[in-house]
Scaffold this active site. Structure first.
Site, PDB file in Angstrom:
ATOM      1  N   GLU A 102      -5.973 -10.555  -0.913  1.00  0.00           N
ATOM      2  CA  GLU A 102      -6.834 -10.296   0.255  1.00  0.00           C
ATOM      3  C   GLU A 102      -8.329 -10.255  -0.109  1.00  0.00           C
ATOM      4  OE1 GLU A 102      -5.558  -6.857   2.436  1.00  0.00           O
ATOM      5  OE2 GLU A 102      -3.435  -7.305   2.192  1.00  0.00           O
TER       6      GLU A 102
ATOM      7  N   GLU B 195       0.805  -1.231   0.000  1.00  0.00           N
ATOM      8  CA  GLU B 195       0.000   0.000   0.000  1.00  0.00           C
ATOM      9  C   GLU B 195       0.841   1.286   0.000  1.00  0.00           C
ATOM     10  OE1 GLU B 195      -2.797  -0.486   3.248  1.00  0.00           O
ATOM     11  OE2 GLU B 195      -3.500  -2.386   2.449  1.00  0.00           O
TER      12      GLU B 195
HETATM   13  O1  G3I Z   1      -2.333  -8.780  18.794  1.00  0.00           O
HETATM   14  C1  G3I Z   1      -3.469  -9.554  19.158  1.00  0.00           C
HETATM   15  C2  G3I Z   1      -3.076 -10.965  19.554  1.00  0.00           C
HETATM   16  O2  G3I Z   1      -2.256 -10.948  20.704  1.00  0.00           O
HETATM   17  C3  G3I Z   1      -4.334 -11.762  19.824  1.00  0.00           C
HETATM   18  O3  G3I Z   1      -4.009 -13.094  20.149  1.00  0.00           O
HETATM   19  C4  G3I Z   1      -5.197 -11.736  18.562  1.00  0.00           C
HETATM   20  C5  G3I Z   1      -6.477 -12.529  18.745  1.00  0.00           C
HETATM   21  O4  G3I Z   1      -7.353 -11.819  19.582  1.00  0.00           O
HETATM   22  O5  G3I Z   1      -5.531 -10.385  18.216  1.00  0.00           O
HETATM   23  C6  G3I Z   1      -4.397  -9.607  17.954  1.00  0.00           C
HETATM   24  O6  G3I Z   1      -4.957  -8.355  17.743  1.00  0.00           O
HETATM   25  C7  G3I Z   1      -5.193  -7.803  16.529  1.00  0.00           C
HETATM   26  C8  G3I Z   1      -5.309  -8.685  15.256  1.00  0.00           C
HETATM   27  O7  G3I Z   1      -5.685  -7.868  14.137  1.00  0.00           O
HETATM   28  C9  G3I Z   1      -6.340  -9.800  15.356  1.00  0.00           C
HETATM   29  O8  G3I Z   1      -7.622  -9.288  15.242  1.00  0.00           O
HETATM   30  C10 G3I Z   1      -4.051  -6.842  16.237  1.00  0.00           C
HETATM   31  O9  G3I Z   1      -3.802  -6.083  17.395  1.00  0.00           O
HETATM   32  C11 G3I Z   1      -4.495  -5.970  15.078  1.00  0.00           C
HETATM   33  O10 G3I Z   1      -3.471  -5.040  14.734  1.00  0.00           O
HETATM   34  C12 G3I Z   1      -4.723  -6.862  13.862  1.00  0.00           C
HETATM   35  O11 G3I Z   1      -5.220  -6.043  12.829  1.00  0.00           O
HETATM   36  C13 G3I Z   1      -4.993  -6.533  11.486  1.00  0.00           C
HETATM   37  C14 G3I Z   1      -4.590  -5.321  10.638  1.00  0.00           C
HETATM   38  O12 G3I Z   1      -4.506  -5.652   9.234  1.00  0.00           O
HETATM   39  C15 G3I Z   1      -3.224  -4.786  11.090  1.00  0.00           C
HETATM   40  O13 G3I Z   1      -2.270  -5.798  10.979  1.00  0.00           O
HETATM   41  C16 G3I Z   1      -6.277  -7.155  10.958  1.00  0.00           C
HETATM   42  O14 G3I Z   1      -6.509  -8.388  11.630  1.00  0.00           O
HETATM   43  C17 G3I Z   1      -6.138  -7.436   9.451  1.00  0.00           C
HETATM   44  O15 G3I Z   1      -7.367  -7.908   8.924  1.00  0.00           O
HETATM   45  C18 G3I Z   1      -5.746  -6.155   8.707  1.00  0.00           C
HETATM   46  O16 G3I Z   1      -5.556  -6.536   7.366  1.00  0.00           O
HETATM   47  C19 G3I Z   1      -5.176  -5.490   6.442  1.00  0.00           C
HETATM   48  C20 G3I Z   1      -3.939  -5.966   5.671  1.00  0.00           C
HETATM   49  O17 G3I Z   1      -2.883  -6.210   6.582  1.00  0.00           O
HETATM   50  C21 G3I Z   1      -3.548  -4.925   4.624  1.00  0.00           C
HETATM   51  N1  G3I Z   1      -4.680  -4.642   3.736  1.00  0.00           N
HETATM   52  C22 G3I Z   1      -5.893  -4.200   4.426  1.00  0.00           C
HETATM   53  C23 G3I Z   1      -6.311  -5.292   5.439  1.00  0.00           C
HETATM   54  C24 G3I Z   1      -7.639  -4.977   6.100  1.00  0.00           C
HETATM   55  O18 G3I Z   1      -7.530  -3.865   6.914  1.00  0.00           O
END
Ligand code: G3I
Length: 355
Positions: free
Chosen positions: A267, A151
């Site tokens: 994705e 991105e």
């Molecule tokens: O960190 C915890 C972890 O310790 C815990 O075990 C787990 C389960 O509860 O959760 C984790 O938390 C969050 C994780 O999502 C799971 O929901 C993270 O803090 C949070 O930062 C993470 O967010 C992800 C986000 O990208 C940032 O990495 C989303 O799942 C993910 O769907 C989203 O995906 C992005 C792509 O990377 C890039 N393109 C867009 C896409 C959608 O936003």
């Protein structure tokens, strides 16, 4: 460190398992027949769910960690690396003969809080290159492909090149992208190096600009001899919003292929908010958006992989309570909360079978 021996050793036990998996052919088997891998994002916490594991084994020929490989998870403090979550998914995949896609090495988001200051005051680009070497080195010979840069395009920021203003760009200029791909090649030459972004699927004017700037970026990288191998087309679609513009997407992907690049869908999911409450209507619209998108993508010989951004609605973030009270819960993925195939699943299966 994952070694090739680990993977090959794991492969020895695969004969029996692949036999078991072949007994219930899912998208994994269908995709292997087509030669275009199907897979999905998964979270390590989801592996505690036995039913989900079985679904993953049936459907996925490749897995991408949904968040376990972003820098805020991997390097929470400078120099302290935590591969635990990604290792869990990688071990599961290699034990079961499933390929791995890494997401992502350089992004403006999901970075640890300490990184911005470190980058903006960095004397050189080592803050970028050491991380890539460390993470790709940990999985050298195991990961099939990596979203090296994610991105980087954001035309709203007003730059002529359409690049997103982020602290990598502020400190190193547009060349941070070149450096990232060069570091990735040095770290694991065998892994496919992907540039991943969204915004290239629709037919609105902003999509036209997004596609043009993405092509400019890719053409520039190639002209400078930067080792980029593929475009990662994220495929975040909308069932009740801007539809996929098949003609514009086809022309765009033909241009990408003409550059000698491969294409991965990285994705795929279909937002069904702003939808009527009727589930059958929502599911049909999600399936139609999926079919319109994949019909174009699968027609392009450069396409090697299609990954959804999750396999089941079961693990999607729940909506706010008001929406939940109104009976709305997102249905944007191939399997429902009970891991049953939805029309979207059938649309993917049909796209794989269509020649
Ligand atoms: O960190 C915890 C972890 O310790 C815990 O075990 C787990 C389960 O509860 O959760 C984790 O938390 C969050 C994780 O999502 C799971 O929901 C993270 O803090 C949070 O930062 C993470 O967010 C992800 C986000 O990208 C940032 O990495 C989303 O799942 C993910 O769907 C989203 O995906 C992005 C792509 O990377 C890039 N393109 C867009 C896409 C959608 O936003």
């Amino acid at each position: 460190m994952f070694s090739r021996r680990t993977v090959l050793g794991a492969g020895l036990g695969l004969a029996a398992l692949s036999g078991a998996r072949a007994a219930t052919p899912g998208l994994m088997a269908v995709s292997q027949q087509r030669g275009i891998l199907f897979g999905t994002a998964a979270g390590s916490y989801q592996l505690k769910d036995g039913d989900f594991q079985q679904a993953l084994l049936r459907e996925a020929a490749i897995i991408v960690p949904e968040y376990e490989l972003v820098r805020e998870q991997i390097e929470p403090e400078p120099g302290r690396f935590d591969f635990a979550g990604a290792d869990l998914l990688t071990s599961f995949a290699t034990r079961n003969g499933i390929a791995m896609h890494g997401h992502t090495l350089v992004w403006y988001a999901a970075n640890p809080k300490w990184l911005e200051d470190k980058v903006l005051h960095a004397p050189d680009d080592e803050v970028l290159t050491y991380y890539i070497a460390k993470v790709m080195g940990h999985y050298r010979g195991v990961y099939r492909s990596w979203d090296v840069v994610n991105e980087a395009i954001h035309p709203e920021d007003g730059r002529a090149d359409g690049l997103r203003n982020n602290y990598w760009l502020t400190r190193f200029g547009p060349g941070y992208i070149d450096t990232a791909f060069q570091a990735a090649k040095a770290a694991d030459p065998a892994a496919l190096r992907v540039y991943s972004d969204w915004g290239c699927e629709g037919g609105e004017a902003w999509n036209d600009v997004f596609r043009a700037k993405t092509l400019d970026l890719l053409e520039g990288l190639i002209a400078r001899g930067v080792p980029v191998d593929a475009l990662g087309l994220q495929g975040h679609l909308n069932a009740f919003g801007v539809p996929v513009d098949q003609a514009k997407l086809r022309t765009f992907l033909d241009r990408v292929r003409a550059m000698g690049l491969k294409i991965l869908v990285t994705e795929l999911d279909v937002d069904d908010t702003k939808a009527p409450r009727d589930i059958a209507t929502r599911d049909a619209a999600v399936a139609d958006a999926t079919a319109r998108f994949l019909d174009v993508v699968m027609d392009n010989p450069a396409t090697t992989t299609v990954m959804t951004w999750g396999l089941t609605d079961r693990y999607l973030p729940r909506p706010d309570w008001l929406k939940w009270m109104k009976g709305y819960s997102p249905r944007k993925l191939p399997l429902d909360d009970d891991l049953h195939p939805k029309p979207m699943y059938q649309a993917i299966r049909h796209a794989y079978r269509r020649r």
